[in-house]
Design an enzyme around this catalytic site. Structure first.
Site, mmCIF file in Angstrom:
data_model
loop_
_atom_site.group_PDB
_atom_site.id
_atom_site.type_symbol
_atom_site.label_atom_id
_atom_site.label_comp_id
_atom_site.label_asym_id
_atom_site.label_seq_id
_atom_site.Cartn_x
_atom_site.Cartn_y
_atom_site.Cartn_z
ATOM 1 N N CYS A 1 7.569 4.196 5.958
ATOM 2 C CA CYS A 1 6.706 3.781 4.795
ATOM 3 C C CYS A 1 7.438 3.359 3.578
ATOM 4 C CB CYS A 1 5.827 4.997 4.425
ATOM 5 S SG CYS A 1 7.024 6.365 4.544
ATOM 6 N N CYS B 1 -3.362 3.701 9.533
ATOM 7 C CA CYS B 1 -2.326 3.189 9.990
ATOM 8 C C CYS B 1 -1.720 4.240 11.095
ATOM 9 C CB CYS B 1 -1.123 3.358 8.874
ATOM 10 S SG CYS B 1 -1.658 2.173 7.405
ATOM 11 N N CYS C 1 -1.287 8.347 7.490
ATOM 12 C CA CYS C 1 -2.639 8.104 7.005
ATOM 13 C C CYS C 1 -3.137 7.531 8.230
ATOM 14 C CB CYS C 1 -2.442 6.907 5.890
ATOM 15 S SG CYS C 1 -1.523 7.181 4.533
ATOM 16 N N CYS D 1 0.964 -1.163 -0.066
ATOM 17 C CA CYS D 1 -0.167 0.076 -0.092
ATOM 18 C C CYS D 1 0.987 1.138 0.157
ATOM 19 C CB CYS D 1 -0.861 0.027 1.395
ATOM 20 S SG CYS D 1 -2.005 1.208 1.221
ATOM 21 N N CYS D 2 1.894 1.430 0.743
ATOM 22 C CA CYS D 2 2.894 2.483 1.002
ATOM 23 C C CYS D 2 3.606 2.532 -0.287
ATOM 24 C CB CYS D 2 3.873 2.336 1.990
ATOM 25 S SG CYS D 2 3.312 2.720 3.631
#
Ligand code: SF4
Length: 230
Positions: free
Chosen positions: A225, A202, A199, A116-117
Site C-alpha cells: 500500500c 482490494c 480493505c 487511493c492508498c
C-alpha cells in the site's frame, strides 16, 4: 556511513540473536510515548500487541481506518481491546469516501489504487508519525519478495523515524503457533481463505498456496500500500 547508520547497524548486531520481546522492551524503554506501533490486524500484529500488553499497556498502538475495512476487522479491534487491555488509536483521513468519489471519481481503488492508498493510508500515517521518534511494525521477511531483506532496525527517511521490525525473522508458522498457544483472537476471515486482510474492495480469498499476501490487489501489479517504502 553517518552516525545514525552506525547506530542502527549496532542495534541490528546487538539484537540479532535476541527475540521480539527483548526488542520491544528496549524500544518502549528507550522511546516511551515517542514510539508507536502500527497494525493492520494481521497475525504478526496480534503477536506484537500481546507482547506489548505484557510490557506496558500504555504503549501507543494505532491503525489506519480507511473506512473500507471488513466488519470482521472492526469486531477484532473490540476483542483485542477487551482481551489485551490495550487501547487502539484510530487514524484516518478527513477526506470522506463521498469527497473522494466527487474529486477522483467512483471506486478510486479500481481506477488508481496507489492514489487511493496514498490518500487513505500513507498521508494519514505520515501525519500521525510526525511527532514520533520510533515506529514499530509487524512486517516479516517471509511475507513477500519486497520484504525479504527487512532488518530489525532501519532508518525511515520518509517519516524520519527509527523503524523497528521485531518480527522480521519470524515465519508464518511461528506467528500462528504463538497466537494459538496464547489463545489470542484473530480475524475470522483467515479461516475463510484470506491469508492477508486489508480493505474489502482490494482483498480476496485465495484457494491455493502462494505469496502470503496473495489476495491483496489481485490482478494488479500492486503488492504494497506504500507504507513500507524505502
Ligand atoms: S487497500 Fe484498496 S481501498 Fe484500501 S486504501 Fe488501498 S486502494 Fe483504497
Amino acid at each position: 556511513m553517518t552516525n545514525t547508520e552506525k547506530d542502527i547497524r549496532k542495534l541490528n548486531l546487538l539484537f540479532e540473536s535476541t527475540n521480539p520481546e527483548a526488542i520491544l522492551r528496549w524500544a518502549i524503554g528507550e522511546y516511551g510515548k515517542d514510539a508507536a506501533m502500527s497494525t493492520g490486524f494481521g497475525v504478526s500484529g496480534i503477536v506484537l500487541m500481546h507482547h506489548i500488553s505484557l510490557i506496558d499497556t500504555g504503549t501507543t498502538i494505532f491503525y489506519l481506518d480507511t473506512g473500507l475495512l471488513f466488519d470482521e476487522t472492526y469486531e477484532l479491534i473490540e476483542q483485542l481491546e477487551n482481551q489485551l487491555g490495550i487501547r487502539l488509536v484510530r487514524v484516518s483521513t478527513n477526506i470522506t469516501l463521498d469527497d473522494q468519489s466527487q474529486i477522483y471519481g467512483e471506486k478510486l481503488w479500481e481506477s488508481n489504487p496507489d492514489k487511493c492508498c496514498h490518500i487513505r493510508k500513507v498521508l494519514p500515517m505520515q501525519h500521525y508519525l510526525k511527532d514520533k521518534k520510533a515506529w514499530i511494525t509487524a512486517i516479516r521477511r517471509d511475507q513477500s519478495e519486497s520484504r525479504r531483506n527487512a532488518p530489525l532496525f532501519q532508518w525511515d527517511e520518509i517519516n524520519r523515524v527509527l523503524k523497528i521490525n521485531p518480527l522480521a525473522a519470524w515465519t508464518e508458522d511461528q506467528v500462528w503457533s504463538y497466537v494459538k498457544h496464547h489463545r489470542l483472537p484473530y480475524n475470522e476471515l483467515h479461516d475463510r481463505g484470506y491469508p492477508s486482510i486489508g480493505c474489502f474492495p482490494c482483498t480476496q480469498p485465495v484457494d491455493q498456496e502462494g505469496s502470503l499476501r496473495a489476495g491483496r490487489w489481485a490482478g494488479k501489479q500492486k503488492t504494497e500500500c506504500g507504507l513500507h517504502r524505502g
